[in-house]
Write a protein that holds these residues in place. Structure first.
Motif, PDB file in Angstrom:
ATOM      1  N   THR A 178       0.864  -1.175   0.000  1.00 29.76           N
ATOM      2  CA  THR A 178       0.000   0.000   0.000  1.00 29.76           C
ATOM      3  C   THR A 178       0.891   1.213   0.000  1.00 29.76           C
ATOM      4  O   THR A 178       1.265   1.675   1.042  1.00 29.76           O
ATOM      5  CB  THR A 178      -0.853   0.016   1.262  1.00 29.76           C
ATOM      6  OG1 THR A 178      -0.001  -0.045   2.391  1.00 29.76           O
ATOM      7  CG2 THR A 178      -1.792  -1.142   1.304  1.00 29.76           C
ATOM      8  N   ASN A 179       1.206   1.702  -1.163  1.00 29.68           N
ATOM      9  CA  ASN A 179       2.111   2.836  -1.146  1.00 29.68           C
ATOM     10  C   ASN A 179       1.354   4.120  -1.306  1.00 29.68           C
ATOM     11  O   ASN A 179       0.991   4.742  -0.341  1.00 29.68           O
ATOM     12  CB  ASN A 179       3.178   2.680  -2.232  1.00 29.68           C
ATOM     13  CG  ASN A 179       4.305   3.643  -2.014  1.00 29.68           C
ATOM     14  OD1 ASN A 179       4.218   4.538  -1.209  1.00 29.68           O
ATOM     15  ND2 ASN A 179       5.361   3.477  -2.744  1.00 29.68           N
ATOM     16  N   SER A 180       1.101   4.575  -2.504  1.00 29.72           N
ATOM     17  CA  SER A 180       0.428   5.852  -2.622  1.00 29.72           C
ATOM     18  C   SER A 180      -0.366   5.932  -3.899  1.00 29.72           C
ATOM     19  O   SER A 180       0.126   5.559  -4.949  1.00 29.72           O
ATOM     20  CB  SER A 180       1.444   6.992  -2.609  1.00 29.72           C
ATOM     21  OG  SER A 180       2.266   6.928  -3.739  1.00 29.72           O
ATOM     22  N   PRO A 181      -1.596   6.413  -3.823  1.00 28.20           N
ATOM     23  CA  PRO A 181      -2.299   6.758  -5.047  1.00 28.20           C
ATOM     24  C   PRO A 181      -1.545   7.878  -5.745  1.00 28.20           C
ATOM     25  O   PRO A 181      -0.633   8.476  -5.188  1.00 28.20           O
ATOM     26  CB  PRO A 181      -3.663   7.249  -4.544  1.00 28.20           C
ATOM     27  CG  PRO A 181      -3.787   6.712  -3.168  1.00 28.20           C
ATOM     28  CD  PRO A 181      -2.385   6.644  -2.633  1.00 28.20           C
ATOM     29  N   SER A 182      -1.906   8.151  -6.969  1.00 27.40           N
ATOM     30  CA  SER A 182      -1.202   9.161  -7.745  1.00 27.40           C
ATOM     31  C   SER A 182      -1.169  10.496  -7.009  1.00 27.40           C
ATOM     32  O   SER A 182      -2.178  10.966  -6.507  1.00 27.40           O
ATOM     33  CB  SER A 182      -1.895   9.353  -9.094  1.00 27.40           C
ATOM     34  OG  SER A 182      -1.227  10.307  -9.864  1.00 27.40           O
ATOM     35  N   MET A 194       5.126  -2.434  -9.626  1.00 26.88           N
ATOM     36  CA  MET A 194       5.523  -1.640  -8.469  1.00 26.88           C
ATOM     37  C   MET A 194       7.014  -1.350  -8.576  1.00 26.88           C
ATOM     38  O   MET A 194       7.766  -2.128  -9.170  1.00 26.88           O
ATOM     39  CB  MET A 194       5.220  -2.393  -7.164  1.00 26.88           C
ATOM     40  CG  MET A 194       3.764  -2.758  -6.979  1.00 26.88           C
ATOM     41  SD  MET A 194       3.511  -3.816  -5.533  1.00 26.88           S
ATOM     42  CE  MET A 194       3.981  -2.695  -4.212  1.00 26.88           C
ATOM     43  N   TRP A 195       7.427  -0.225  -7.985  1.00 26.22           N
ATOM     44  CA  TRP A 195       8.820   0.196  -8.075  1.00 26.22           C
ATOM     45  C   TRP A 195       9.410   0.392  -6.677  1.00 26.22           C
ATOM     46  O   TRP A 195       9.146   1.402  -6.022  1.00 26.22           O
ATOM     47  CB  TRP A 195       8.930   1.495  -8.862  1.00 26.22           C
ATOM     48  CG  TRP A 195       8.553   1.365 -10.304  1.00 26.22           C
ATOM     49  CD1 TRP A 195       9.362   1.047 -11.344  1.00 26.22           C
ATOM     50  CD2 TRP A 195       7.241   1.567 -10.868  1.00 26.22           C
ATOM     51  NE1 TRP A 195       8.646   1.035 -12.524  1.00 26.22           N
ATOM     52  CE2 TRP A 195       7.355   1.352 -12.265  1.00 26.22           C
ATOM     53  CE3 TRP A 195       5.997   1.911 -10.333  1.00 26.22           C
ATOM     54  CZ2 TRP A 195       6.266   1.466 -13.122  1.00 26.22           C
ATOM     55  CZ3 TRP A 195       4.915   2.013 -11.176  1.00 26.22           C
ATOM     56  CH2 TRP A 195       5.043   1.798 -12.558  1.00 26.22           C
ATOM     57  N   ALA A 197       3.061   4.983 -11.868  1.00 26.74           N
ATOM     58  CA  ALA A 197       4.144   5.690 -12.544  1.00 26.74           C
ATOM     59  C   ALA A 197       4.188   7.171 -12.169  1.00 26.74           C
ATOM     60  O   ALA A 197       5.262   7.770 -12.094  1.00 26.74           O
ATOM     61  CB  ALA A 197       4.004   5.524 -14.054  1.00 26.74           C
ATOM     62  N   ARG A 198       3.036   7.784 -11.931  1.00 28.03           N
ATOM     63  CA  ARG A 198       3.017   9.216 -11.642  1.00 28.03           C
ATOM     64  C   ARG A 198       3.651   9.519 -10.291  1.00 28.03           C
ATOM     65  O   ARG A 198       4.436  10.468 -10.161  1.00 28.03           O
ATOM     66  CB  ARG A 198       1.584   9.734 -11.690  1.00 28.03           C
ATOM     67  CG  ARG A 198       1.504  11.253 -11.674  1.00 28.03           C
ATOM     68  CD  ARG A 198       0.117  11.730 -12.035  1.00 28.03           C
ATOM     69  NE  ARG A 198       0.081  13.182 -12.190  1.00 28.03           N
ATOM     70  CZ  ARG A 198      -0.984  13.858 -12.581  1.00 28.03           C
ATOM     71  NH1 ARG A 198      -2.094  13.204 -12.869  1.00 28.03           N
ATOM     72  NH2 ARG A 198      -0.947  15.166 -12.694  1.00 28.03           N
TER      73      ARG A 198
END
Length: 255
Positions: free
Chosen positions: A19-23, A246-247, A219-220
């Motif tokens: 769960t990282n971050s929405p754009s 995912m990055w 990506a954003r």
């Protein structure tokens, strides 16, 4: 295994999903960001709802919870487990109007005896931010997290898959501040809230000589993180069955 990774597989009998971050778009001109402060205990439920709503369109969350109605029902409780982990083991920064939040968890290197190494990192962690242990150190807390995640979404195999892949990618040889989740309310994106939350802690990282780590889920947001000094740690994570990418990203402190 970090709190975030532990959480990702537990929903399926191991621990829970990434769960990282929405754009997080670049801030618009003339936007005014409310004061940033630490979350108060009584704001826990409101922040949990913010997390749930903000991740409705996140590609990783959409892959883990394909059905939209189910995703909406499960999200507040599911992300509330991550929130509780940050409130217990780290800290939560919010804008004063609770339109954005960032969850941070200090990760320490633990030696074979289970003690944090003296050379784990250059940064000094405030006593109020961490209890001086690596995030797997509280067995009781782990059991509680597993139970709560299992209640949030039983038999979720995709949560386990994300957990295994992110665990393999997460660096474990240096102390760092880990950002499992950062969100801005859907109606408040593009106003600089996410950037302001990030730079507040990244400035602290630079002062303390502490690295930071996260997994970008679109990506954003990856582009924003790169502009703030994060770099890919290696090969991106490609979720199976046509899932999103995912990055994993690491930031060295700036001198």
């Amino acid at each position: 295994m970090t709190v975030h990774q532990r959480a990702a597989a537990a929903a399926s009998g191991t621990t829970s999903p990434s769960t990282n971050s929405p754009s997080i778009p670049s801030p618009s001109i003339d936007s005014v960001v409310p004061e940033i402060r630490r979350a108060r205990p009584e704001e826990r439920d409101a922040i949990s709802l913010l997390l749930g709503e903000s991740f409705m369109e996140d590609p990783v969350s959409g892959w883990v919870f394909p059905d939209e109605a189910h995703r909406r029902a499960v999200h507040p409780g599911f992300f509330g487990v991550f929130l509780d982990a940050a409130l217990r083991d780290g800290w939560v920064d919010v804008t004063d109007d609770l339109s954005a939040a960032a969850l941070w968890i200090p990760v320490q290197v633990v030696d074979g005896a289970g003690d944090a190494g003296a050379d784990a990192g250059a940064g000094d962690v405030d006593a109020g931010d961490v209890e001086g242990r690596e995030d797997d150190g509280d067995a009781g807390g782990d059991e509680e997290m597993t139970e709560l995640l299992a209640m949030a979404d039983p038999e979720n195999d995709r949560a386990r898959i994300v957990a295994e892949l992110t665990e393999a990618a997460h660096p474990g040889d240096r102390a760092h501040y880990y950002l499992p989740t950062i969100v801005a309310a859907p109606g408040r994106r593009g106003e600089g809230r996410g950037r302001a939350l990030l730079t507040t802690v990244l400035d602290r990282c630079d002062e303390e000589g502490m690295p930071a780590y996260l997994e970008a889920s679109n990506a954003r947001s990856r582009g924003l993180y790169e502009r703030l000094g994060f770099a890919l740690t290696g090969t991106p994570i490609d979720l199976p069955d046509g899932g999103p990418r995912m990055w994993p990203m690491w930031r060295e402190p700036r001198g």
